[in-house]
Design an enzyme around this catalytic site. Structure first.
Site, mmCIF file in Angstrom:
data_model
loop_
_atom_site.group_PDB
_atom_site.id
_atom_site.type_symbol
_atom_site.label_atom_id
_atom_site.label_comp_id
_atom_site.label_asym_id
_atom_site.label_seq_id
_atom_site.Cartn_x
_atom_site.Cartn_y
_atom_site.Cartn_z
ATOM 1 N N ARG A 75 -17.247 0.373 -1.698
ATOM 2 C CA ARG A 75 -16.327 0.020 -0.626
ATOM 3 C C ARG A 75 -16.754 -1.357 -0.145
ATOM 4 O O ARG A 75 -17.800 -1.506 0.447
ATOM 5 C CB ARG A 75 -16.417 1.041 0.514
ATOM 6 C CG ARG A 75 -15.360 0.835 1.595
ATOM 7 C CD ARG A 75 -15.580 1.765 2.764
ATOM 8 N NE ARG A 75 -15.345 3.162 2.434
ATOM 9 C CZ ARG A 75 -14.144 3.735 2.368
ATOM 10 N NH1 ARG A 75 -13.060 3.027 2.615
ATOM 11 N NH2 ARG A 75 -14.036 5.011 2.083
ATOM 12 N N LYS A 77 0.861 -1.180 0.000
ATOM 13 C CA LYS A 77 0.000 0.000 0.000
ATOM 14 C C LYS A 77 0.898 1.232 0.000
ATOM 15 O O LYS A 77 1.485 1.581 1.013
ATOM 16 C CB LYS A 77 -0.904 0.021 1.231
ATOM 17 C CG LYS A 77 -1.844 1.206 1.265
ATOM 18 C CD LYS A 77 -2.761 1.121 2.467
ATOM 19 C CE LYS A 77 -3.940 2.068 2.352
ATOM 20 N NZ LYS A 77 -3.554 3.466 2.293
HETATM 21 P P1 AMP Z 1 -7.189 4.734 2.432
HETATM 22 O O1 AMP Z 1 -6.929 6.011 1.680
HETATM 23 O O2 AMP Z 1 -6.412 4.616 3.704
HETATM 24 O O3 AMP Z 1 -8.639 4.438 2.564
HETATM 25 O O4 AMP Z 1 -6.612 3.552 1.531
HETATM 26 C C1 AMP Z 1 -7.015 3.354 0.228
HETATM 27 C C2 AMP Z 1 -6.034 4.019 -0.704
HETATM 28 O O5 AMP Z 1 -4.789 3.355 -0.717
HETATM 29 C C3 AMP Z 1 -6.448 3.957 -2.165
HETATM 30 O O6 AMP Z 1 -7.377 4.943 -2.474
HETATM 31 C C4 AMP Z 1 -5.141 4.170 -2.889
HETATM 32 O O7 AMP Z 1 -4.923 5.555 -3.046
HETATM 33 C C5 AMP Z 1 -4.099 3.667 -1.911
HETATM 34 N N1 AMP Z 1 -3.350 2.493 -2.365
HETATM 35 C C6 AMP Z 1 -2.009 2.363 -2.293
HETATM 36 N N2 AMP Z 1 -1.596 1.177 -2.756
HETATM 37 C C7 AMP Z 1 -2.705 0.503 -3.146
HETATM 38 C C8 AMP Z 1 -2.928 -0.798 -3.712
HETATM 39 N N3 AMP Z 1 -1.935 -1.647 -3.949
HETATM 40 N N4 AMP Z 1 -4.222 -1.139 -3.992
HETATM 41 C C9 AMP Z 1 -5.243 -0.286 -3.734
HETATM 42 N N5 AMP Z 1 -5.091 0.942 -3.206
HETATM 43 C C10 AMP Z 1 -3.836 1.347 -2.908
#
Ligand code: AMP
Length: 595
Positions: free
Chosen positions: A421, A256
């Site tokens: 989601r 991530k």
């Molecule tokens: P959050 O913003 O904490 O809800 O986490 C989701 C976000 O993580 C997504 O919107 C992407 O911007 C980011 N992200 C980073 N790496 C990945 C990945 N491998 N797959 C999906 N999302 C990712």
């Protein structure tokens, strides 16, 4: 001009919406308005209702400031400009000011052409498109032509639309609800309406299609290059075990990255980049445009990934805040040089006529691998397939070590559901982290050659804490931030006397440096936090088996601690205490909107 609606009808509807106090009543009003409106202009009505001319991703704004608006009201009503300004100051609302100005208009207007939605919309479109010399005056004239023909109530809403201050509070979902009832007639319709919106992100298009072609029309709205999809979102759990149970069986775990989500659309040489909120951010990332042109092996493609800023000298990722340097109008060139961006792709949405959103993750990933020519600027997010919780844990530590936030674990059989989601994407973030407010004093034990601007000096240093028990130095981070050009030259020169041909016997490191030193020089460092690390050796095994402690986003404070000998440096025990005393469970914000 047959399919039109008097602007007055829209203004009255807006007035009604403003007065209403329940969401149900608001929805009812929308339904009524939608049914009364000619289908051909329903898109324009929906955009105007949200105070825009186009969906956000088009990135066109009216570009009318307060001054210009007040000038046009003055021109249309014959009231001196300072009178109009006084009205505005007194009433505190451009809408009310326009309304009163029009109501008190001195001139008797002999010829008034009724305002219609089409006329208002197309005039505003012309205003938005004007630029260059003389544009200001021309805009004033165009707007004045509308106010000239406006009735007081119309003037109120016209002024608010122009200033983007309509504030009817009509959310996208309220519009979707109303469309479903007005043109679909059942609950199922809501799903169809919503899907059309999720794949097009264009509320106006959805409204016009629903009104003119019904549900069948909505179902035929598909993915188009140049029009972003609403992004799929992730749920969150706090342990690999829980995630494995939730998904059941083998999962795909991906790094991530901590940057900015980017939906990249490419058609031939034309590339567009959209943010998570679907703004068109292409102009902020000319380098991403280049990367997409050279790194994607398809002429018509939509991919998703994370753009991550990195330090050109050390190759290390930078905190996502550094990407803010890209959110400027000017100085992009400089920001691009100082904070270049790498793109880590994690999904394929569309390629050469094929909609991949309906295909399972594994197939999308396989195809994505085929379509990307990897380089240091574009690659796929590293991924493993596993059903072993420990393997996930190890992979997570590796990701954090590389400057990532954790993992996103995905169901290998899941499709891409735009705007949803769901439990097919689950975030696993660093569960514990310790925020660092104190500086630490660390010993320089190694260095890495600089590149680019830093060629000829060291680009980054390997730093260690002292372990009195074993009388050794244990590494905690690599640091390349916080040094001025002068610091870099001075450090390089000063350190020459300590260069040795191999790792010093008192240095415990799992990382290979380009150059090793006798542990001697101590510098002061501040970092964002302390995290567990599979690479750095400080406090190895003390907090968790097979893990040490590392500093995340370290930065040299500018203070060389020549008053300290290497054995006076911060000890590993102190680091453990800092980690333990500050460790806290990270609370997620209550809102479901992440970045
Ligand atoms: P959050 O913003 O904490 O809800 O986490 C989701 C976000 O993580 C997504 O919107 C992407 O911007 C980011 N992200 C980073 N790496 C990945 C990945 N491998 N797959 C999906 N999302 C990712």
């Amino acid at each position: 001009m047959s399919e039109d609606l008097p602007f007055r009808a829209l203004a009255e509807a807006f007035q009604g919406m403003e007065e209403v106090t329940s969401r149900n009543a608001l929805t009812e009003m929308l339904i009524d308005l939608f049914k009364r409106s000619p289908p051909e202009i329903l898109d324009e009505i929906v955009y105007l209702m949200q105070g825009k001319l186009y969906p956000d991703f088009v990135g066109v704004e009216l570009g009318v400031g307060e001054k210009l608006l007040l000038r046009s009201i003055s021109l249309a009503t014959g009231l001196p400009q300072d009178r109009v300004e006084d009205l505005y100051k007194r009433l505190g609302d451009v809408g009310r000011a326009a309304e009163e100005a029009v109501a008190s208009r001195k001139q008797v207007v002999l010829f008034r052409e009724q305002l219609t939605v089409r006329r208002v919309y197309s005039t505003l479109e012309r205003v938005a498109k004007m630029s260059g010399e003389g544009a200001q005056d021309a805009k004033v004239k165009l707007l004045a032509s509308l106010f000239n023909d406006a009735e007081p109530l119309e003037a109120r809403y016209l002024a608010r639309i122009v200033m983007g201050r309509l504030r009817l509070g009509v959310a996208d979902y309220t519009v979707l609800d109303a469309l479903a009832v007005a043109f679909g007639g059942s609950k199922e319709a809501r799903e169809i309406v919503e899907r059309a919106y999720n794949v097009s992100s264009d509320l106006g298009l959805v409204a016009r299609t629903a009104a003119s072609q019904g549900l069948a029309g909505l179902q035929s709205i598909g993915i188009t290059v140049g029009r972003p999809l609403r992004p799929m979102l992730a749920e969150r759990l706090s342990s690999p075990q829980e995630i494995l149970e939730k998904i059941g069986g083998t999962v795909a775990a991906e790094y991530k990255f901590d940057g900015e989500r980017m939906q990249v659309h490419r058609k031939g040489d034309s590339v567009m980049v959209f943010s998570r909120r679907l703004e068109n951010i292409t102009s902020h990332y000319p380098d991403v445009v280049e990367i997409a042109r050279s790194g994607l092996r398809s002429n018509e493609i939509i991919v998703e990934g994370e753009g991550v800023a990195f330090d050109a000298d050390t190759g290390e990722f930078l905190p996502f805040q550094e990407l803010m340097h890209r959110r400027r109008k000017y100085g992009i060139e400089k920001a691009m040089e100082e904070y270049p961006v790498s793109l880590y792709l994690f999904d394929l949405i569309y390629a050469d006529g094929v909609d991949y959103t309906t295909k399972p993750y594994t197939e999308r990933r396989r195809k994505l691998e085929e379509l990307v020519s990897p380089s240091d600027r574009i690659n796929l997010a590293p991924m493993i397939m596993t059903k072993d919780p420990e393997e996930i844990e190890r992979f997570m530590m590796e990701a954090i070590e590389r400057g990532c936030e954790g993992l996103v674990v995905k169901d290998p059989n899941s499709v891409y559901r735009a705007g949803a989601r769901e439990w097919s994407w689950i975030k696993l973030k660093r569960e514990y982290r310790s925020e660092m407010t104190d500086t630490v004093d660390l010993v320089i034990v190694g260095a890495f050659h600089g590149r680019g601007k830093r060629a000829g000096v060291y680009g980054a240093y390997l730093l260690a804490a002292y372990d009195p028990d074993s009388d050794t130095f244990k590494t905690v981070c690599k640091v390349g931030t916080g040094f001025t050009d002068e610091d870099l030259r001075n450090f390089h020169e000063m350190l020459q006397q300590y260069v040795i041909s191999h790792r010093h016997p008192r240095v415990d490191s799992r990382m290979e440096a380009d150059v090793w030193f006798v542990p001697q020089v101590v510098i002061e460092v501040l970092a964002a936090e302390i995290t567990l690390s599979p690479i750095h050796t400080a406090a190895w095994g003390a907090v968790r088996p097979n893990a040490g402690l590392a500093l995340r986003f370290p930065r040299y404070t500018g203070r060389l601690r020549s008053d300290k000998g290497p054995e006076d440096a911060t000890t590993v025990k102190e680091l453990v205490e800092m980690y333990r005393s500050q460790v806290k469970k990270i609370e997620e914000p209550a809102s479901s909107e992440g970045t």
